[in-house]
Scaffold this active site. Structure first.
Site, PDB file in Angstrom:
ATOM      1  N   GLY A  44      13.142 -37.908  15.598  1.00 43.73           N
ATOM      2  CA  GLY A  44      11.866 -38.474  15.164  1.00 43.73           C
ATOM      3  C   GLY A  44      10.917 -38.873  16.273  1.00 43.73           C
ATOM      4  N   GLU A  99      11.525 -45.082  20.294  1.00 46.68           N
ATOM      5  CA  GLU A  99      11.897 -44.827  18.895  1.00 46.68           C
ATOM      6  C   GLU A  99      10.660 -44.515  18.059  1.00 46.68           C
ATOM      7  OE1 GLU A  99      13.929 -44.100  16.759  1.00 46.68           O
ATOM      8  OE2 GLU A  99      15.734 -45.325  16.671  1.00 46.68           O
ATOM      9  N   ASP A 100      10.895 -43.826  16.957  1.00 49.82           N
ATOM     10  CA  ASP A 100       9.790 -43.543  16.036  1.00 49.82           C
ATOM     11  C   ASP A 100       9.483 -44.751  15.153  1.00 49.82           C
ATOM     12  OD1 ASP A 100      12.228 -43.366  14.670  1.00 49.82           O
ATOM     13  OD2 ASP A 100      11.839 -41.395  13.810  1.00 49.82           O
ATOM     14  N   ASP A 103      13.415 -49.996  11.332  1.00 54.13           N
ATOM     15  CA  ASP A 103      13.493 -50.372   9.925  1.00 54.13           C
ATOM     16  C   ASP A 103      14.433 -51.577   9.836  1.00 54.13           C
ATOM     17  OD1 ASP A 103      13.219 -50.142   7.169  1.00 54.13           O
ATOM     18  OD2 ASP A 103      14.701 -48.566   6.973  1.00 54.13           O
ATOM     19  N   LYS A 131       8.672 -51.820  10.721  1.00 53.43           N
ATOM     20  CA  LYS A 131       8.677 -52.368   9.352  1.00 53.43           C
ATOM     21  C   LYS A 131       9.445 -53.676   9.386  1.00 53.43           C
ATOM     22  CE  LYS A 131       9.379 -48.130   6.721  1.00 53.43           C
ATOM     23  NZ  LYS A 131      10.342 -47.476   5.826  1.00 53.43           N
ATOM     24  N   PHE A 152       8.093 -45.772   2.610  1.00 54.10           N
ATOM     25  CA  PHE A 152       8.714 -44.665   3.319  1.00 54.10           C
ATOM     26  C   PHE A 152       7.636 -43.706   3.806  1.00 54.10           C
ATOM     27  CE2 PHE A 152      11.026 -40.824   4.149  1.00 54.10           C
ATOM     28  CZ  PHE A 152      12.185 -41.303   4.745  1.00 54.10           C
ATOM     29  N   ASP A 159      10.579 -37.732   9.161  1.00 51.60           N
ATOM     30  CA  ASP A 159      10.866 -36.729   8.141  1.00 51.60           C
ATOM     31  C   ASP A 159      11.249 -37.330   6.805  1.00 51.60           C
ATOM     32  OD1 ASP A 159      13.446 -37.714   9.169  1.00 51.60           O
ATOM     33  OD2 ASP A 159      14.306 -36.166   7.881  1.00 51.60           O
ATOM     34  N   ARG A 165       7.868 -33.354   9.502  1.00 53.93           N
ATOM     35  CA  ARG A 165       7.787 -33.869  10.871  1.00 53.93           C
ATOM     36  C   ARG A 165       6.544 -33.360  11.600  1.00 53.93           C
ATOM     37  NH1 ARG A 165      12.813 -36.221  12.219  1.00 53.93           N
ATOM     38  NH2 ARG A 165      14.660 -35.227  11.352  1.00 53.93           N
TER      39      ARG A 165
END
Ligand code: IMP
Ligand code: MG
Length: 179
Positions: A44, A99-100, A103, A131, A152, A159, A165
């Site tokens: 990601g 990181e993408d 969460d 998030k 989401f 993805d 992506r």
């Protein structure tokens, strides 16, 4: 793309923020005299890493790591499996994990702990998206692109079932796509 319900972040907004983050990192690391190692977490973080490195003006190297969580039941334990490790030695180096999205924070917490055990000089973290409402592990990124609500999202590396992506924006898909 017809599956998109809503665009949360346009390509222009992402690019502007990545530029700011690059400038911030350049300032923070320019006097260390060591050079920085960015570690992008596959898959990601790839577009974010690719754009970010070109906005950082201090010397750097980068490497890639792929991880997967053990599945839903053990996810709360925060155990993450390393699928592909980095090639570079990070001992004595300044490390920035890229990181993408954060969460629950379990993936990042595990990565920080694992990499710290290899005796780097420092470990910091950067995420494009955060998030915070979903956080389980006690961790917050050192650099953060955008705080987003608990939805989401896909695009810019993120993805849904390996798709979307390639979208240049961060978007929410129509509910029927997820079912
Ligand atoms: P964490 O361990 O719960 O923080 O998981 C982070 C990982 O979950 C990210 O690297 C993503 O692969 C995935 N993830 C979490 N939220 C989303 C989302 O909204 N869209 C796509 N992937 C997500
Ligand atoms: Mg992921």
């Amino acid at each position: 793309m017809q599956e998109i319900q809503e665009v949360l972040l346009t390509p222009e907004k992402i690019a502007a923020r990545v530029k700011e983050l690059g400038a911030e990192i350049t300032r923070d690391y320019q006097d260390t005299g060591k050079g920085l190692i960015l570690i992008g977490i596959l898959k990601g973080a790839l577009p974010f890493l690719a754009d970010l490195i070109r906005e950082i003006k201090t010397p750097l190297r980068y490497d890639l790591m792929a991880v997967s969580s053990y599945g839903v039941s053990t996810k709360s334990s925060g155990i993450v499996r390393i699928i592909k490790d980095i090639d570079l030695s990070i001992e004595g180096e300044d490390v920035l994990i890229v990181e993408d999205i954060i969460d629950t924070g379990l993936t990042l917490k595990y990565l920080v702990e694992t990499l710290k055990s290899r005796r780097p000089h420092s470990v910091r973290t950067i995420t494009l998206l955060d998030k915070p409402s979903r956080r389980v592990a006690e961790i917050s990124p050192d650099y953060n692109g955008f705080i987003i609500p608990d939805r989401f999202v896909v695009g810019y590396g993120l993805d849904y079932a390996e798709r979307f992506r390639q979208l240049p924006m961060i978007a929410v898909l129509k509910p029927e796509v997820y079912s």
